[in-house]
Design a protein around this motif. Structure first.
Motif, PDB file in Angstrom:
ATOM      1  N   THR A 105      -1.071  -0.905  -9.012  1.00 33.50           N
ATOM      2  CA  THR A 105      -2.076  -0.960  -7.787  1.00 33.50           C
ATOM      3  C   THR A 105      -1.444  -1.588  -6.595  1.00 33.50           C
ATOM      4  O   THR A 105      -1.468  -1.196  -5.721  1.00 33.50           O
ATOM      5  CB  THR A 105      -3.437  -1.583  -8.258  1.00 33.50           C
ATOM      6  OG1 THR A 105      -4.036  -0.896  -9.341  1.00 33.50           O
ATOM      7  CG2 THR A 105      -4.402  -1.350  -7.288  1.00 33.50           C
ATOM      8  N   LEU A 106      -0.981  -2.816  -6.924  1.00 33.33           N
ATOM      9  CA  LEU A 106      -0.285  -3.672  -6.040  1.00 33.33           C
ATOM     10  C   LEU A 106       0.885  -2.930  -5.220  1.00 33.33           C
ATOM     11  O   LEU A 106       1.097  -2.900  -3.913  1.00 33.33           O
ATOM     12  CB  LEU A 106       0.013  -5.298  -6.440  1.00 33.33           C
ATOM     13  CG  LEU A 106       0.526  -6.074  -5.356  1.00 33.33           C
ATOM     14  CD1 LEU A 106      -0.391  -6.287  -4.310  1.00 33.33           C
ATOM     15  CD2 LEU A 106       1.151  -7.243  -5.882  1.00 33.33           C
ATOM     16  N   ALA A 107       1.595  -2.414  -6.133  1.00 30.21           N
ATOM     17  CA  ALA A 107       2.841  -1.705  -5.505  1.00 30.21           C
ATOM     18  C   ALA A 107       2.453  -0.441  -4.678  1.00 30.21           C
ATOM     19  O   ALA A 107       2.874  -0.100  -3.516  1.00 30.21           O
ATOM     20  CB  ALA A 107       3.732  -1.198  -6.697  1.00 30.21           C
ATOM     21  N   SER A 108       1.339   0.409  -5.014  1.00 28.72           N
ATOM     22  CA  SER A 108       0.589   1.428  -4.155  1.00 28.72           C
ATOM     23  C   SER A 108       0.085   0.694  -3.092  1.00 28.72           C
ATOM     24  O   SER A 108       0.382   1.506  -1.818  1.00 28.72           O
ATOM     25  CB  SER A 108      -0.363   2.085  -5.180  1.00 28.72           C
ATOM     26  OG  SER A 108       0.031   2.544  -6.303  1.00 28.72           O
ATOM     27  N   ALA A 109      -0.466  -0.150  -3.051  1.00 25.50           N
ATOM     28  CA  ALA A 109      -1.091  -0.837  -1.711  1.00 25.50           C
ATOM     29  C   ALA A 109       0.061  -0.988  -0.874  1.00 25.50           C
ATOM     30  O   ALA A 109      -0.120  -0.764   0.446  1.00 25.50           O
ATOM     31  CB  ALA A 109      -1.867  -2.060  -2.148  1.00 25.50           C
ATOM     32  N   LEU A 110       1.141  -1.889  -1.435  1.00 25.02           N
ATOM     33  CA  LEU A 110       2.228  -2.432  -0.647  1.00 25.02           C
ATOM     34  C   LEU A 110       2.849  -1.183   0.046  1.00 25.02           C
ATOM     35  O   LEU A 110       3.328  -0.921   1.331  1.00 25.02           O
ATOM     36  CB  LEU A 110       2.818  -3.114  -1.326  1.00 25.02           C
ATOM     37  CG  LEU A 110       2.417  -4.680  -1.535  1.00 25.02           C
ATOM     38  CD1 LEU A 110       3.518  -5.400  -2.355  1.00 25.02           C
ATOM     39  CD2 LEU A 110       2.120  -5.217  -0.274  1.00 25.02           C
ATOM     40  N   THR A 111       3.050  -0.022  -0.730  1.00 27.79           N
ATOM     41  CA  THR A 111       3.845   1.056  -0.093  1.00 27.79           C
ATOM     42  C   THR A 111       2.879   1.741   0.900  1.00 27.79           C
ATOM     43  O   THR A 111       3.681   2.292   2.116  1.00 27.79           O
ATOM     44  CB  THR A 111       3.980   2.128  -1.514  1.00 27.79           C
ATOM     45  OG1 THR A 111       4.674   1.467  -2.456  1.00 27.79           O
ATOM     46  CG2 THR A 111       4.721   3.407  -0.919  1.00 27.79           C
ATOM     47  N   LEU A 112       1.750   1.860   0.841  1.00 30.37           N
ATOM     48  CA  LEU A 112       0.707   2.334   1.681  1.00 30.37           C
ATOM     49  C   LEU A 112       0.809   1.656   3.074  1.00 30.37           C
ATOM     50  O   LEU A 112       0.908   2.165   4.065  1.00 30.37           O
ATOM     51  CB  LEU A 112      -0.690   2.354   1.175  1.00 30.37           C
ATOM     52  CG  LEU A 112      -1.255   3.720   1.134  1.00 30.37           C
ATOM     53  CD1 LEU A 112      -2.725   3.434   0.290  1.00 30.37           C
ATOM     54  CD2 LEU A 112      -1.250   4.552   2.334  1.00 30.37           C
ATOM     55  N   LEU A 113       0.641   0.231   3.027  1.00 25.78           N
ATOM     56  CA  LEU A 113       0.759  -0.589   4.341  1.00 25.78           C
ATOM     57  C   LEU A 113       1.950  -0.654   4.846  1.00 25.78           C
ATOM     58  O   LEU A 113       2.155  -0.752   5.964  1.00 25.78           O
ATOM     59  CB  LEU A 113       0.586  -1.902   3.657  1.00 25.78           C
ATOM     60  CG  LEU A 113      -1.086  -2.358   3.331  1.00 25.78           C
ATOM     61  CD1 LEU A 113      -1.129  -3.620   2.760  1.00 25.78           C
ATOM     62  CD2 LEU A 113      -2.030  -2.015   4.515  1.00 25.78           C
ATOM     63  N   ILE A 114       3.039  -0.245   4.223  1.00 28.83           N
ATOM     64  CA  ILE A 114       4.422  -0.470   4.694  1.00 28.83           C
ATOM     65  C   ILE A 114       4.768   1.135   5.465  1.00 28.83           C
ATOM     66  O   ILE A 114       5.269   1.200   6.573  1.00 28.83           O
ATOM     67  CB  ILE A 114       5.668  -0.399   4.008  1.00 28.83           C
ATOM     68  CG1 ILE A 114       5.518  -2.271   3.351  1.00 28.83           C
ATOM     69  CG2 ILE A 114       6.852  -0.149   4.304  1.00 28.83           C
ATOM     70  CD1 ILE A 114       6.415  -2.362   2.095  1.00 28.83           C
ATOM     71  N   SER A 115       4.117   2.142   4.670  1.00 31.50           N
ATOM     72  CA  SER A 115       4.399   3.406   5.280  1.00 31.50           C
ATOM     73  C   SER A 115       3.776   3.845   6.568  1.00 31.50           C
ATOM     74  O   SER A 115       4.233   4.434   7.294  1.00 31.50           O
ATOM     75  CB  SER A 115       4.089   4.647   4.113  1.00 31.50           C
ATOM     76  OG  SER A 115       2.801   4.320   3.877  1.00 31.50           O
ATOM     77  N   ARG A 116       2.555   3.361   6.574  1.00 28.73           N
ATOM     78  CA  ARG A 116       1.852   3.595   7.889  1.00 28.73           C
ATOM     79  C   ARG A 116       0.926   2.397   8.188  1.00 28.73           C
ATOM     80  O   ARG A 116       0.470   1.761   7.443  1.00 28.73           O
ATOM     81  CB  ARG A 116       0.892   4.893   7.822  1.00 28.73           C
ATOM     82  CG  ARG A 116      -0.064   4.605   6.610  1.00 28.73           C
ATOM     83  CD  ARG A 116      -1.010   5.665   6.352  1.00 28.73           C
ATOM     84  NE  ARG A 116      -2.050   5.333   5.731  1.00 28.73           N
ATOM     85  CZ  ARG A 116      -3.277   6.419   5.580  1.00 28.73           C
ATOM     86  NH1 ARG A 116      -3.417   7.330   6.127  1.00 28.73           N
ATOM     87  NH2 ARG A 116      -4.159   5.985   4.648  1.00 28.73           N
TER      88      ARG A 116
END
Length: 163
Positions: free
Chosen positions: A101-112
């Motif tokens: 969950t944390l990795a997905s949230a960080l990926t989302l925040l970084i990507s957009r």
């Protein structure tokens, strides 16, 4: 990429919820349920609803889970003197799901930077609050009363069992 994150987080939510339902220890079940709520909050964020994601974290993962822990402590369901210290075997499912969950949230925040869907119009917090408490104010109060009745009922059942 967002679609892949959505399916990963949906799997995390389903797995954490199933683990919360099947867990025998009540505190462990709450940890799994909180993990499910955080994954669901990230799903809401990916769908362009950051206000709902924040409410998911503040209200459900925060307030409701604290209420559940309080009720569990008041009921005294376990015998802490006989409890063993949880090992890595007890923690790895929640840690793994939380890490995803944390990795997905960080990926989302970084990507957009902006999480507004193209199909809908973003509304502000003030407009949301006016709609929620103006149009649906009675429903919010009814839900809060249901939570209060559940807490009073759990305390009554706990006191009755002590006698």
């Amino acid at each position: 990429m967002e679609q892949a994150l959505f399916y990963i987080l949906a799997a995390v939510t389903v797995i954490a919820t199933v683990l919360a339902i099947t867990e025998r220890h009540a505190v462990h079940a709450i940890v799994y349920l909180v993990t499910s709520f955080f994954a669901l909050a990230v799903i809401f964020f990916t769908l362009g609803a950051p206000v709902v994601a924040v409410f998911e974290v503040i209200i459900y993962a925060g307030a409701i889970m604290v209420l559940f822990l309080f009720v569990i402590m008041m009921l005294d369901l376990g015998h802490p003197e006989r409890a063993r210290r949880p090992g890595l075997r007890d923690w790895w499912p929640a840690l793994a799901l939380g890490a995803v969950t944390l990795a997905s949230a960080l990926t989302l925040l970084i990507s957009r930077a902006q999480a507004v869907s193209a199909a809908g119009r973003a509304i502000g917090v003030k407009e949301f609050a006016l709609t929620l408490f103006g149009k649906y104010g009675v429903a919010v109060e009814v839900i809060s009363m249901q939570l209060l009745f559940a807490l009073v009922g759990a305390l009554y059942l706990a006191k009755r069992r002590e006698r």
